[in-house]
Enzyme design. Structure first.
Site, short mmCIF file in Angstrom:
data_model
loop_
_atom_site.label_atom_id
_atom_site.label_comp_id
_atom_site.label_asym_id
_atom_site.label_seq_id
_atom_site.Cartn_x
_atom_site.Cartn_y
_atom_site.Cartn_z
N ASP A 1 0.89 -1.19 0.15
CA ASP A 1 0.03 0.48 0.04
C ASP A 1 1.45 1.14 0.01
O ASP A 1 0.61 2.14 1.01
CB ASP A 1 -0.41 0.16 1.30
N CYS B 1 -19.65 -14.90 -4.99
CA CYS B 1 -20.15 -13.94 -4.74
C CYS B 1 -22.03 -14.19 -4.68
O CYS B 1 -22.73 -14.71 -4.25
CB CYS B 1 -20.77 -12.92 -5.20
N CYS C 1 -26.02 -13.33 -3.57
CA CYS C 1 -25.35 -12.25 -2.45
C CYS C 1 -25.09 -11.29 -2.89
O CYS C 1 -24.47 -10.80 -4.30
CB CYS C 1 -24.28 -12.91 -1.80
N CYS D 1 -23.35 -7.11 0.50
CA CYS D 1 -22.51 -5.57 1.44
C CYS D 1 -23.05 -4.62 0.22
O CYS D 1 -23.40 -3.44 0.91
CB CYS D 1 -21.50 -6.01 0.45
N CYS E 1 -24.46 -1.67 2.87
CA CYS E 1 -23.36 -0.62 3.18
C CYS E 1 -23.91 1.10 3.31
O CYS E 1 -25.27 1.44 2.56
CB CYS E 1 -23.02 0.17 2.01
N CYS F 1 -18.41 6.55 -0.09
CA CYS F 1 -17.80 5.28 1.05
C CYS F 1 -17.23 6.40 1.81
O CYS F 1 -16.41 7.12 2.08
CB CYS F 1 -16.37 5.12 0.14
N CYS G 1 -14.43 2.22 7.72
CA CYS G 1 -15.71 1.24 7.49
C CYS G 1 -15.46 -0.18 7.16
O CYS G 1 -15.03 0.10 6.54
CB CYS G 1 -17.17 2.22 6.44
N CYS H 1 -19.19 -3.49 4.72
CA CYS H 1 -19.21 -5.01 3.72
C CYS H 1 -18.04 -5.71 4.29
O CYS H 1 -18.58 -6.78 3.52
CB CYS H 1 -18.98 -4.26 2.37
N CYS I 1 -19.98 -9.72 4.82
CA CYS I 1 -19.60 -10.72 3.70
C CYS I 1 -20.25 -12.19 4.49
O CYS I 1 -19.32 -12.49 5.42
CB CYS I 1 -18.79 -10.31 3.38
S1 SF4 Z 1 -21.69 -9.80 0.66
FE1 SF4 Z 1 -19.84 -10.56 0.23
S2 SF4 Z 1 -20.37 -12.41 -0.98
FE2 SF4 Z 1 -21.58 -11.36 -0.93
S3 SF4 Z 1 -21.47 -9.88 -2.69
FE3 SF4 Z 1 -20.86 -8.65 -1.22
S4 SF4 Z 1 -18.52 -9.68 -1.16
FE4 SF4 Z 1 -19.61 -11.11 -2.32
#
Ligand code: SF4
Length: 370
Positions: A152, A207, A210, A213, A217, A233, A260, A263, A267
Protein backbone atom coordinates in the site's frame (compact mmCIF):
# COMPACT_ATOMS: atom_id res chain seq x y z
CA UNK A 1 14.74 0.32 -1.30
CA UNK A 2 15.68 -1.04 -4.72
CA UNK A 3 18.12 -3.91 -4.74
CA UNK A 4 20.11 -4.11 -7.96
CA UNK A 5 20.65 -7.35 -9.79
CA UNK A 6 23.69 -8.62 -11.67
CA UNK A 7 21.74 -11.49 -13.22
CA UNK A 8 22.33 -9.99 -16.65
CA UNK A 9 26.03 -10.74 -16.32
CA UNK A 10 25.59 -14.27 -15.12
CA UNK A 11 23.93 -17.49 -16.19
CA UNK A 12 20.16 -17.41 -15.56
CA UNK A 13 18.85 -19.75 -12.88
CA UNK A 14 17.80 -23.12 -14.30
CA UNK A 15 14.10 -24.05 -14.32
CA UNK A 16 14.60 -26.71 -11.66
CA UNK A 17 16.16 -24.20 -9.27
CA UNK A 18 13.31 -21.73 -9.86
CA UNK A 19 10.73 -24.47 -9.22
CA UNK A 20 12.51 -25.50 -6.01
CA UNK A 21 12.65 -21.87 -4.96
CA UNK A 22 8.91 -21.46 -5.56
CA UNK A 23 8.29 -24.54 -3.44
CA UNK A 24 10.40 -23.19 -0.56
CA UNK A 25 8.71 -19.77 -0.71
CA UNK A 26 5.51 -21.12 0.86
CA UNK A 27 7.41 -22.30 3.93
CA UNK A 28 9.52 -19.15 4.15
CA UNK A 29 6.37 -17.00 3.95
CA UNK A 30 4.74 -18.89 6.81
CA UNK A 31 7.96 -18.65 8.82
CA UNK A 32 8.01 -14.89 8.17
CA UNK A 33 4.51 -14.61 9.67
CA UNK A 34 2.41 -14.41 6.48
CA UNK A 35 -0.69 -16.54 6.02
CA UNK A 36 -0.32 -17.31 2.32
CA UNK A 37 1.87 -16.61 -0.70
CA UNK A 38 1.36 -16.71 -4.46
CA UNK A 39 3.35 -15.70 -7.53
CA UNK A 40 1.96 -13.68 -10.45
CA UNK A 41 3.26 -12.25 -13.69
CA UNK A 42 3.04 -8.49 -14.07
CA UNK A 43 0.67 -8.08 -17.00
CA UNK A 44 -2.30 -6.10 -15.66
CA UNK A 45 -3.29 -4.48 -18.96
CA UNK A 46 -6.72 -6.14 -18.79
CA UNK A 47 -7.62 -3.79 -15.92
CA UNK A 48 -6.91 -0.70 -18.02
CA UNK A 49 -10.38 0.05 -19.47
CA UNK A 50 -12.20 -0.40 -16.13
CA UNK A 51 -9.67 1.66 -14.19
CA UNK A 52 -9.77 4.45 -16.77
CA UNK A 53 -13.58 4.48 -16.83
CA UNK A 54 -13.63 4.66 -13.01
CA UNK A 55 -11.24 7.59 -12.98
CA UNK A 56 -13.06 9.36 -15.81
CA UNK A 57 -16.28 8.96 -13.84
CA UNK A 58 -14.67 10.85 -10.97
CA UNK A 59 -15.41 8.00 -8.54
CA UNK A 60 -12.01 8.46 -6.90
CA UNK A 61 -13.05 11.79 -5.40
CA UNK A 62 -10.09 13.95 -4.40
CA UNK A 63 -7.57 11.11 -4.60
CA UNK A 64 -5.82 12.73 -7.55
CA UNK A 65 -2.74 10.60 -6.93
CA UNK A 66 -4.67 7.69 -8.42
CA UNK A 67 -4.67 9.47 -11.78
CA UNK A 68 -0.88 9.60 -11.81
CA UNK A 69 1.39 6.77 -12.93
CA UNK A 70 -1.40 4.88 -14.64
CA UNK A 71 1.18 3.22 -16.88
CA UNK A 72 2.99 1.90 -13.81
CA UNK A 73 -0.21 0.70 -12.17
CA UNK A 74 -1.08 -1.35 -15.23
CA UNK A 75 2.49 -2.55 -15.77
CA UNK A 76 4.41 -2.88 -12.49
CA UNK A 77 7.53 -3.81 -14.49
CA UNK A 78 7.87 -0.05 -15.07
CA UNK A 79 8.33 0.52 -11.35
CA UNK A 80 11.61 -1.33 -10.95
CA UNK A 81 14.13 -2.17 -13.65
CA UNK A 82 14.22 -5.81 -14.62
CA UNK A 83 11.38 -7.16 -12.46
CA UNK A 84 9.21 -9.87 -14.00
CA UNK A 85 7.15 -11.37 -11.15
CA UNK A 86 5.22 -10.36 -8.08
CA UNK A 87 5.60 -12.55 -5.00
CA UNK A 88 2.32 -11.68 -3.27
CA UNK A 89 1.60 -12.38 0.39
CA UNK A 90 -1.40 -11.98 2.60
CA UNK A 91 -1.59 -11.54 6.34
CA UNK A 92 -4.78 -11.81 8.38
CA UNK A 93 -5.50 -8.84 10.62
CA UNK A 94 -8.85 -9.36 12.35
CA UNK A 95 -8.13 -9.41 16.09
CA UNK A 96 -9.79 -12.06 18.22
CA UNK A 97 -12.77 -11.35 20.44
CA UNK A 98 -14.47 -8.71 18.26
CA UNK A 99 -18.25 -8.44 18.34
CA UNK A 100 -18.51 -6.29 15.27
CA UNK A 101 -22.30 -5.81 14.92
CA UNK A 102 -22.44 -4.89 18.61
CA UNK A 103 -19.60 -2.37 18.26
CA UNK A 104 -21.42 -0.70 15.38
CA UNK A 105 -24.71 -0.59 17.25
CA UNK A 106 -23.15 1.10 20.31
CA UNK A 107 -23.58 4.77 19.41
CA UNK A 108 -21.71 5.82 22.58
CA UNK A 109 -18.38 4.35 21.46
CA UNK A 110 -16.30 5.10 18.41
CA UNK A 111 -15.97 2.46 15.71
CA UNK A 112 -12.51 2.25 14.16
CA UNK A 113 -11.88 0.04 11.12
CA UNK A 114 -10.36 -3.17 12.46
CA UNK A 115 -7.23 -2.86 10.33
CA UNK A 116 -6.23 0.29 12.19
CA UNK A 117 -6.62 -0.81 15.81
CA UNK A 118 -3.13 -2.16 16.25
CA UNK A 119 0.37 -1.41 15.05
CA UNK A 120 0.59 0.29 11.65
CA UNK A 121 0.44 -2.58 9.17
CA UNK A 122 2.76 -0.80 6.72
CA UNK A 123 5.62 -1.25 9.18
CA UNK A 124 4.77 -4.83 10.09
CA UNK A 125 4.30 -5.94 6.50
CA UNK A 126 7.30 -4.10 5.09
CA UNK A 127 9.69 -5.53 7.65
CA UNK A 128 8.48 -9.06 7.00
CA UNK A 129 8.53 -8.63 3.24
CA UNK A 130 12.12 -7.38 3.47
CA UNK A 131 13.03 -10.44 5.54
CA UNK A 132 11.40 -12.75 3.00
CA UNK A 133 13.17 -11.02 0.09
CA UNK A 134 16.50 -11.36 1.90
CA UNK A 135 15.78 -15.06 2.40
CA UNK A 136 15.34 -15.40 -1.36
CA UNK A 137 18.55 -13.48 -1.98
CA UNK A 138 20.46 -15.75 0.40
CA UNK A 139 19.12 -18.83 -1.40
CA UNK A 140 20.42 -17.75 -4.80
CA UNK A 141 23.73 -16.24 -3.67
CA UNK A 142 26.26 -15.56 -5.12
CA UNK A 143 23.83 -14.51 -7.85
CA UNK A 144 22.32 -11.19 -7.00
CA UNK A 145 18.59 -10.59 -6.58
CA UNK A 146 16.88 -7.44 -7.90
CA UNK A 147 13.68 -6.62 -6.02
CA UNK A 148 11.57 -4.07 -4.21
CA UNK A 149 8.94 -4.58 -1.55
CA UNK A 150 5.55 -2.83 -1.45
CA UNK A 151 2.54 -2.68 0.78
CA UNK A 152 0.00 0.00 0.00
CA UNK A 153 2.94 2.32 -0.65
CA UNK A 154 3.28 2.89 -4.38
CA UNK A 155 1.19 2.88 -7.56
CA UNK A 156 0.61 -0.87 -7.51
CA UNK A 157 -2.72 -2.57 -8.26
CA UNK A 158 -2.31 -4.86 -5.28
CA UNK A 159 -5.72 -6.51 -5.44
CA UNK A 160 -5.28 -7.32 -9.12
CA UNK A 161 -1.90 -8.90 -8.39
CA UNK A 162 -3.37 -10.82 -5.45
CA UNK A 163 -6.07 -12.30 -7.66
CA UNK A 164 -3.51 -13.19 -10.32
CA UNK A 165 -1.48 -14.89 -7.61
CA UNK A 166 -4.47 -17.11 -6.80
CA UNK A 167 -5.78 -15.45 -3.64
CA UNK A 168 -9.43 -15.42 -4.64
CA UNK A 169 -11.90 -13.31 -6.58
CA UNK A 170 -13.09 -9.71 -6.61
CA UNK A 171 -16.15 -9.51 -4.39
CA UNK A 172 -19.07 -7.22 -5.12
CA UNK A 173 -17.57 -4.96 -2.45
CA UNK A 174 -14.41 -4.71 -4.64
CA UNK A 175 -12.25 -6.50 -2.05
CA UNK A 176 -10.29 -9.70 -2.66
CA UNK A 177 -12.35 -12.57 -1.27
CA UNK A 178 -10.87 -15.90 -0.39
CA UNK A 179 -12.97 -18.99 0.29
CA UNK A 180 -10.95 -19.90 3.41
CA UNK A 181 -9.79 -16.51 4.64
CA UNK A 182 -12.67 -14.15 3.76
CA UNK A 183 -11.35 -10.62 3.26
CA UNK A 184 -9.84 -9.50 6.58
CA UNK A 185 -6.26 -9.53 5.35
CA UNK A 186 -3.49 -7.20 4.21
CA UNK A 187 -1.71 -7.67 0.91
CA UNK A 188 1.94 -6.99 0.19
CA UNK A 189 4.29 -7.90 -2.62
CA UNK A 190 7.90 -8.29 -3.65
CA UNK A 191 8.52 -7.32 -7.25
CA UNK A 192 11.41 -9.53 -8.24
CA UNK A 193 13.62 -10.10 -11.27
CA UNK A 194 13.50 -13.87 -10.73
CA UNK A 195 11.32 -15.57 -13.38
CA UNK A 196 9.61 -17.81 -10.82
CA UNK A 197 6.83 -20.17 -11.96
CA UNK A 198 3.48 -18.38 -11.65
CA UNK A 199 0.50 -19.81 -9.77
CA UNK A 200 -2.19 -21.06 -12.09
CA UNK A 201 -4.90 -21.55 -9.42
CA UNK A 202 -7.91 -19.30 -10.06
CA UNK A 203 -10.91 -19.11 -7.75
CA UNK A 204 -14.24 -18.69 -9.50
CA UNK A 205 -16.44 -15.80 -8.44
CA UNK A 206 -18.36 -17.15 -5.46
CA UNK A 207 -20.51 -14.13 -4.61
CA UNK A 208 -23.32 -15.91 -6.44
CA UNK A 209 -26.71 -14.30 -5.82
CA UNK A 210 -25.52 -12.57 -2.64
CA UNK A 211 -25.81 -8.79 -2.55
CA UNK A 212 -25.40 -8.35 1.21
CA UNK A 213 -22.64 -5.74 0.96
CA UNK A 214 -24.67 -3.55 -1.43
CA UNK A 215 -27.64 -3.80 0.89
CA UNK A 216 -25.81 -2.91 4.10
CA UNK A 217 -23.49 -0.19 2.83
CA UNK A 218 -24.69 2.82 4.87
CA UNK A 219 -24.05 5.32 2.07
CA UNK A 220 -24.74 3.22 -1.07
CA UNK A 221 -21.13 3.47 -2.12
CA UNK A 222 -20.88 0.06 -3.81
CA UNK A 223 -21.51 0.16 -7.55
CA UNK A 224 -22.95 -2.65 -9.65
CA UNK A 225 -19.66 -3.19 -11.48
CA UNK A 226 -17.74 -4.16 -8.29
CA UNK A 227 -16.14 -0.79 -7.89
CA UNK A 228 -16.65 1.77 -5.16
CA UNK A 229 -17.83 5.34 -5.48
CA UNK A 230 -15.19 6.67 -3.10
CA UNK A 231 -17.05 9.96 -2.78
CA UNK A 232 -19.79 8.09 -0.89
CA UNK A 233 -17.57 5.59 0.95
CA UNK A 234 -17.22 6.17 4.71
CA UNK A 235 -13.58 5.04 4.61
CA UNK A 236 -12.88 7.81 2.11
CA UNK A 237 -15.05 10.40 3.86
CA UNK A 238 -13.41 9.86 7.26
CA UNK A 239 -9.80 9.16 6.18
CA UNK A 240 -8.85 10.37 2.70
CA UNK A 241 -11.14 13.38 2.68
CA UNK A 242 -9.37 16.31 4.30
CA UNK A 243 -12.26 18.73 4.13
CA UNK A 244 -15.90 18.94 5.03
CA UNK A 245 -17.99 15.79 5.21
CA UNK A 246 -21.05 16.38 3.00
CA UNK A 247 -24.26 16.81 5.01
CA UNK A 248 -26.04 13.98 3.19
CA UNK A 249 -23.67 11.37 4.68
CA UNK A 250 -23.28 12.58 8.25
CA UNK A 251 -26.19 10.69 9.83
CA UNK A 252 -25.30 7.50 7.95
CA UNK A 253 -21.76 7.64 9.33
CA UNK A 254 -23.13 6.79 12.78
CA UNK A 255 -20.31 6.07 15.23
CA UNK A 256 -17.67 5.30 12.57
CA UNK A 257 -14.80 7.63 13.43
CA UNK A 258 -12.08 6.08 11.27
CA UNK A 259 -13.02 3.98 8.27
CA UNK A 260 -15.84 1.48 7.88
CA UNK A 261 -16.03 -2.31 7.79
CA UNK A 262 -19.69 -2.89 7.06
CA UNK A 263 -19.23 -4.58 3.68
CA UNK A 264 -16.85 -7.03 5.34
CA UNK A 265 -18.82 -7.54 8.55
CA UNK A 266 -21.90 -8.78 6.71
CA UNK A 267 -20.12 -10.73 3.98
CA UNK A 268 -20.95 -14.44 4.41
CA UNK A 269 -17.40 -15.41 3.46
CA UNK A 270 -16.19 -13.67 6.61
CA UNK A 271 -18.39 -15.71 8.98
CA UNK A 272 -15.54 -18.06 9.76
CA UNK A 273 -12.59 -15.94 8.65
CA UNK A 274 -9.43 -16.71 10.63
CA UNK A 275 -8.19 -14.31 13.26
CA UNK A 276 -4.78 -12.74 13.27
CA UNK A 277 -2.07 -14.35 15.35
CA UNK A 278 0.09 -11.21 15.15
CA UNK A 279 0.32 -9.63 18.63
CA UNK A 280 0.98 -6.24 17.01
CA UNK A 281 -2.50 -6.22 15.45
CA UNK A 282 -4.28 -6.49 18.81
CA UNK A 283 -6.20 -3.30 19.67
CA UNK A 284 -3.99 -0.73 21.38
CA UNK A 285 -5.17 1.28 24.33
CA UNK A 286 -8.62 -0.41 24.08
CA UNK A 287 -9.13 1.54 20.86
CA UNK A 288 -11.97 -0.83 19.97
CA UNK A 289 -14.17 0.34 22.84
CA UNK A 290 -13.43 3.95 23.73
CA UNK A 291 -16.35 6.28 24.57
CA UNK A 292 -16.83 9.05 22.02
CA UNK A 293 -16.85 11.83 24.62
CA UNK A 294 -13.53 10.67 26.04
CA UNK A 295 -11.96 10.67 22.56
CA UNK A 296 -13.38 14.08 21.64
CA UNK A 297 -12.11 15.55 24.92
CA UNK A 298 -8.49 14.73 23.98
CA UNK A 299 -6.23 17.61 23.04
CA UNK A 300 -3.76 17.26 20.18
CA UNK A 301 -1.04 15.78 22.42
CA UNK A 302 -3.54 13.26 23.73
CA UNK A 303 -4.53 12.33 20.17
CA UNK A 304 -0.90 11.89 19.13
CA UNK A 305 -0.14 9.75 22.17
CA UNK A 306 -3.22 7.58 21.70
CA UNK A 307 -2.53 6.92 18.02
CA UNK A 308 1.25 6.60 18.17
CA UNK A 309 2.47 3.78 15.93
CA UNK A 310 -0.98 3.15 14.39
CA UNK A 311 -2.31 3.87 10.91
CA UNK A 312 -4.75 6.35 12.46
CA UNK A 313 -2.03 8.94 12.83
CA UNK A 314 -2.36 9.84 9.17
CA UNK A 315 -5.63 11.68 9.57
CA UNK A 316 -4.25 14.30 11.93
CA UNK A 317 -6.01 16.07 14.79
CA UNK A 318 -8.35 18.24 12.74
CA UNK A 319 -9.88 15.32 10.86
CA UNK A 320 -10.01 13.35 14.10
CA UNK A 321 -12.09 16.08 15.77
CA UNK A 322 -14.27 16.46 12.68
CA UNK A 323 -15.08 12.74 12.63
CA UNK A 324 -15.79 12.67 16.35
CA UNK A 325 -18.08 15.69 16.10
CA UNK A 326 -20.15 13.86 13.48
CA UNK A 327 -20.30 10.70 15.62
CA UNK A 328 -21.31 12.75 18.68
CA UNK A 329 -24.10 14.35 16.67
CA UNK A 330 -25.35 10.82 15.98
CA UNK A 331 -25.22 9.80 19.66
CA UNK A 332 -27.74 10.39 22.45
CA UNK A 333 -28.39 14.06 23.42
CA UNK A 334 -26.88 13.97 26.91
CA UNK A 335 -26.39 17.41 28.55
CA UNK A 336 -22.70 16.70 29.30
CA UNK A 337 -22.15 15.89 25.66
CA UNK A 338 -23.74 19.13 24.49
CA UNK A 339 -21.57 21.05 26.98
CA UNK A 340 -18.44 19.25 25.79
CA UNK A 341 -19.16 20.13 22.15
CA UNK A 342 -19.89 23.75 23.04
CA UNK A 343 -16.65 23.98 25.04
CA UNK A 344 -14.62 23.14 21.91
CA UNK A 345 -16.33 25.55 19.53
CA UNK A 346 -14.05 28.49 20.18
CA UNK A 347 -10.72 26.68 19.81
CA UNK A 348 -11.84 24.57 16.81
CA UNK A 349 -10.75 25.29 13.26
CA UNK A 350 -13.53 26.69 11.03
CA UNK A 351 -13.99 23.27 9.41
CA UNK A 352 -14.30 21.44 12.75
CA UNK A 353 -16.50 24.20 14.18
CA UNK A 354 -18.97 23.72 11.34
CA UNK A 355 -19.21 19.99 12.17
CA UNK A 356 -19.61 20.78 15.88
CA UNK A 357 -22.46 23.15 15.10
CA UNK A 358 -24.09 20.42 13.01
CA UNK A 359 -23.70 17.96 15.90
CA UNK A 360 -25.23 20.44 18.36
CA UNK A 361 -28.19 20.97 16.02
CA UNK A 362 -28.73 17.20 15.88
CA UNK A 363 -28.59 16.80 19.65
CA UNK A 364 -30.90 19.75 20.31
CA UNK A 365 -33.37 18.42 17.73
CA UNK A 366 -33.33 14.97 19.35
CA UNK A 367 -34.00 16.57 22.71
CA UNK A 368 -37.01 18.42 21.30
CA UNK A 369 -38.36 15.23 19.72
CA UNK A 370 -38.12 13.27 22.97
S1 SF4 B 1 -21.33 -9.62 0.84
FE1 SF4 B 1 -19.48 -10.76 0.20
S2 SF4 B 1 -20.30 -12.56 -0.94
FE2 SF4 B 1 -21.99 -11.09 -0.74
S3 SF4 B 1 -21.88 -9.91 -2.67
FE3 SF4 B 1 -20.69 -8.78 -1.13
S4 SF4 B 1 -18.59 -9.45 -1.41
FE4 SF4 B 1 -19.89 -10.96 -2.45
Amino acid sequence: MIHASILVDMEPLPETTLRALRHDLDTWALNAGFDALGVADLDLAVHGPRLRAWLEGGYHGDMAYLERNLDKRLDPARLVDGVVRAVVVRMNYLPEGQNLPLSLADRERGYIARYALGRDYHKVMRRRLARLAERISAAIAPLSHGYRVFTDSAPVLERALAIKAGFGWTGRNSLVLNAEAGSWFFIGEILTDLPLPVDARRDEDQCGACHACLRVCPTDAIRDDRTIDARRCISYLTIENRGTIPLEFRSAIGNRIFGCDDCQIWCPWNRSAPHSTEPGFRPRETLDQRPLDELFALDEDGFLKLTEGTAMRRIGFEQWQRNLAVALGNAAPAPDRIALLQSRLESATPMVAEHIRWALDQLVRKNVER
